[in-house]
Design an enzyme around this catalytic site. Sequence first.
Site, PDB file in Angstrom:
ATOM      1  N   GLY A  17      49.677  65.475   7.118  1.00 38.23           N
ATOM      2  CA  GLY A  17      49.624  64.133   6.551  1.00 38.23           C
ATOM      3  C   GLY A  17      49.646  63.090   7.652  1.00 38.23           C
ATOM      4  O   GLY A  17      50.349  62.087   7.566  1.00 38.23           O
ATOM      5  N   HIS A  18      48.867  63.350   8.689  1.00 34.41           N
ATOM      6  CA  HIS A  18      48.750  62.397   9.789  1.00 34.41           C
ATOM      7  C   HIS A  18      47.516  62.764  10.628  1.00 34.41           C
ATOM      8  O   HIS A  18      46.910  63.818  10.413  1.00 34.41           O
ATOM      9  CB  HIS A  18      50.017  62.414  10.663  1.00 34.41           C
ATOM     10  CG  HIS A  18      50.299  63.722  11.320  1.00 34.41           C
ATOM     11  ND1 HIS A  18      51.333  64.545  10.946  1.00 34.41           N
ATOM     12  CD2 HIS A  18      49.679  64.363  12.338  1.00 34.41           C
ATOM     13  CE1 HIS A  18      51.333  65.624  11.697  1.00 34.41           C
ATOM     14  NE2 HIS A  18      50.338  65.540  12.543  1.00 34.41           N
ATOM     15  N   ALA A  19      47.203  61.873  11.551  1.00 34.60           N
ATOM     16  CA  ALA A  19      46.146  62.139  12.533  1.00 34.60           C
ATOM     17  C   ALA A  19      46.724  61.880  13.916  1.00 34.60           C
ATOM     18  O   ALA A  19      47.766  61.243  14.058  1.00 34.60           O
ATOM     19  CB  ALA A  19      44.945  61.234  12.288  1.00 34.60           C
ATOM     20  N   ARG A  64      44.836  65.473   8.890  1.00 28.59           N
ATOM     21  CA  ARG A  64      45.029  66.853   8.446  1.00 28.59           C
ATOM     22  C   ARG A  64      46.203  66.983   7.489  1.00 28.59           C
ATOM     23  O   ARG A  64      47.212  66.269   7.609  1.00 28.59           O
ATOM     24  CB  ARG A  64      45.199  67.809   9.633  1.00 28.59           C
ATOM     25  CG  ARG A  64      46.595  68.049  10.196  1.00 28.59           C
ATOM     26  CD  ARG A  64      47.143  66.907  11.006  1.00 28.59           C
ATOM     27  NE  ARG A  64      46.227  66.376  11.985  1.00 28.59           N
ATOM     28  CZ  ARG A  64      46.014  66.929  13.160  1.00 28.59           C
ATOM     29  NH1 ARG A  64      46.716  67.961  13.541  1.00 28.59           N
ATOM     30  NH2 ARG A  64      45.156  66.384  13.993  1.00 28.59           N
ATOM     31  N   ILE A  84      49.001  58.726  13.863  1.00 31.27           N
ATOM     32  CA  ILE A  84      48.679  57.742  12.817  1.00 31.27           C
ATOM     33  C   ILE A  84      49.190  58.368  11.523  1.00 31.27           C
ATOM     34  O   ILE A  84      48.699  59.426  11.110  1.00 31.27           O
ATOM     35  CB  ILE A  84      47.175  57.455  12.712  1.00 31.27           C
ATOM     36  CG1 ILE A  84      46.628  56.990  14.059  1.00 31.27           C
ATOM     37  CG2 ILE A  84      46.903  56.414  11.626  1.00 31.27           C
ATOM     38  CD1 ILE A  84      45.107  56.853  14.099  1.00 31.27           C
TER      39      ILE A  84
END
Length: 138
Positions: A54-56, A101, A126
Site C-alpha cells: 500500500g505504498h510506492a 504495490r 509515497i
Amino acid sequence: MKNSSVYDCSMIELDKHHRDRGNITVIENNNEVPFDVKRIYYLYDVPGGESRGGHAHKELRQLIVAASGSFIVKLDDGTNQTSFTLNRPYQGLLVVPGIWRELEDFSSGSVCLVLASEKYNENDYIREYNEFVNYKNK
Ligand code: TYD
C-alpha cells in the site's frame, strides 16, 4: 522514478540446485539481482485476509520472493495494473521504483522475503495513493 511502468517489473527465474537432501537457491549482487542489495527483510505471520504494502517508492528497487507459501503482488503505475502470484522460492519479482504495490492473499505460514537496493528511508515512501498519482503525472 516517475515514468516507470508495471511492464518494467518482471519475474526473475533464480537457479535452483536440487539435491536429494533438498534444494538451495542463491542470489548474488549484480548477478541474479540487478542491483547491490543493501537491506533484506521478510514478512511472516501475516494474518489471513490482511494486506501489506500500500505504498510506492521513489528510488528503491526490490526483488520479492515467496520464500515459503504464496501471496499475490498487485502492481500499479498510475495507468496500468498487473498482478503476480508468487508461490515458488526460486522465482523473484523485480519491482522498479515508482510503482504502487499491494501484497495480498498470504497463505498460512508464508514468508515474503524482500531484497532491497537501499537502506530504510521513510522519505523514499509515497504512502498516499492520490499523492502517487500526482507524482506520476508531474
Ligand atoms: P512498511 O514498509 O509500511 O510495511 P509493509 O509495506 O510491508 O506493510 O513498514 C512497516 C513498519 O516497519 C513501519 O513502521 C516501518 C518499519 N520498517 C523499518 O523500520 N525498516 C524497514 O526496513 C521496513 C521495511 C519497515
